[in-house]
Design a protein around this motif. Structure first.
Motif, PDB file in Angstrom:
ATOM      1  N   PRO A   1     -45.088 -21.074 -23.357  1.00 19.65           N
ATOM      2  CA  PRO A   1     -44.638 -21.697 -22.104  1.00 19.65           C
ATOM      3  C   PRO A   1     -45.854 -22.130 -21.276  1.00 19.65           C
ATOM      4  N   GLY A   2     -45.624 -23.076 -20.387  1.00 20.44           N
ATOM      5  CA  GLY A   2     -46.716 -23.672 -19.625  1.00 20.44           C
ATOM      6  C   GLY A   2     -47.200 -22.888 -18.432  1.00 20.44           C
ATOM      7  N   SER A   3     -47.661 -21.668 -18.640  1.00 20.93           N
ATOM      8  CA  SER A   3     -48.257 -20.903 -17.541  1.00 20.93           C
ATOM      9  C   SER A   3     -49.616 -20.372 -17.990  1.00 20.93           C
ATOM     10  N   LEU A   4     -50.503 -20.181 -17.018  1.00 21.58           N
ATOM     11  CA  LEU A   4     -51.862 -19.748 -17.349  1.00 21.58           C
ATOM     12  C   LEU A   4     -51.902 -18.383 -18.033  1.00 21.58           C
ATOM     13  N   GLU A   5     -50.936 -17.515 -17.754  1.00 23.89           N
ATOM     14  CA  GLU A   5     -50.894 -16.209 -18.430  1.00 23.89           C
ATOM     15  C   GLU A   5     -50.763 -16.383 -19.938  1.00 23.89           C
TER      16      GLU A   5
END
Length: 145
Positions: A16-20
């Motif tokens: 998914p498109g999150s920095l984590e």
């Protein structure tokens, strides 16, 4: 049966498109390549390319994603990150000033890898970085396996 068995191993991970998720992809790459001398370099490349996908394309949108592929042969590790598109420019090695806080990632990837390629267009790009073993003079060994 051995004549039909590939010595190349390929793995993929869609995040998914999150920095984590960049951290998760980095740990995943390091774990898969734990026995490779290129594990740390590959993990750094995943980090830089994943972060670029999120920062510069729609991969970083709330419904965005990016895909990481790792290919391992006797002579080559190939790290590829595919974004979801929407970038206004092609990825290029930048030359930021000393006070700039961005623009060094692709330069680090290019310094670590023996070859970097970009494919695709407005609907999504894949940046691939090739790390050759000391026994591979060029990428020809990759094509034979």
């Amino acid at each position: 049966m051995d004549e039909y068995m590939s010595r190349v191993r390929i793995w993929g991970l869609t995040c998914p498109g999150s920095l984590e998720e960049v951290g998760r992809a980095r740990r995943w790459a390091r774990e898969l390549l734990a026995d490779s001398p290129h594990a740390d370099d590959a993990a750094l490349i995943v980090t830089e390319l994943g972060a670029n996908a999120l920062l510069h394309t729609v991969s970083g949108d709330p419904a965005g994603s990016f895909h990481v592929s790792l290919a391992l042969s006797e002579h080559v590790v190939c790290v590829s990150v595919t974004d979801a598109g929407g970038a206004k420019t092609r990825p290029v090695v930048g030359h930021p000033g000393e006070d700039e806080t961005h623009g060094r990632g692709l330069g680090m990837v290019a310094a670590l890898a023996q070859r970097v390629e970009t494919h695709g267009g407005d609907d999504g790009r894949t940046v691939s970085a090739y790390l050759f073993s000391s026994t591979a003079v060029d990428g020809a060994a990759w094509l034979r396996h």
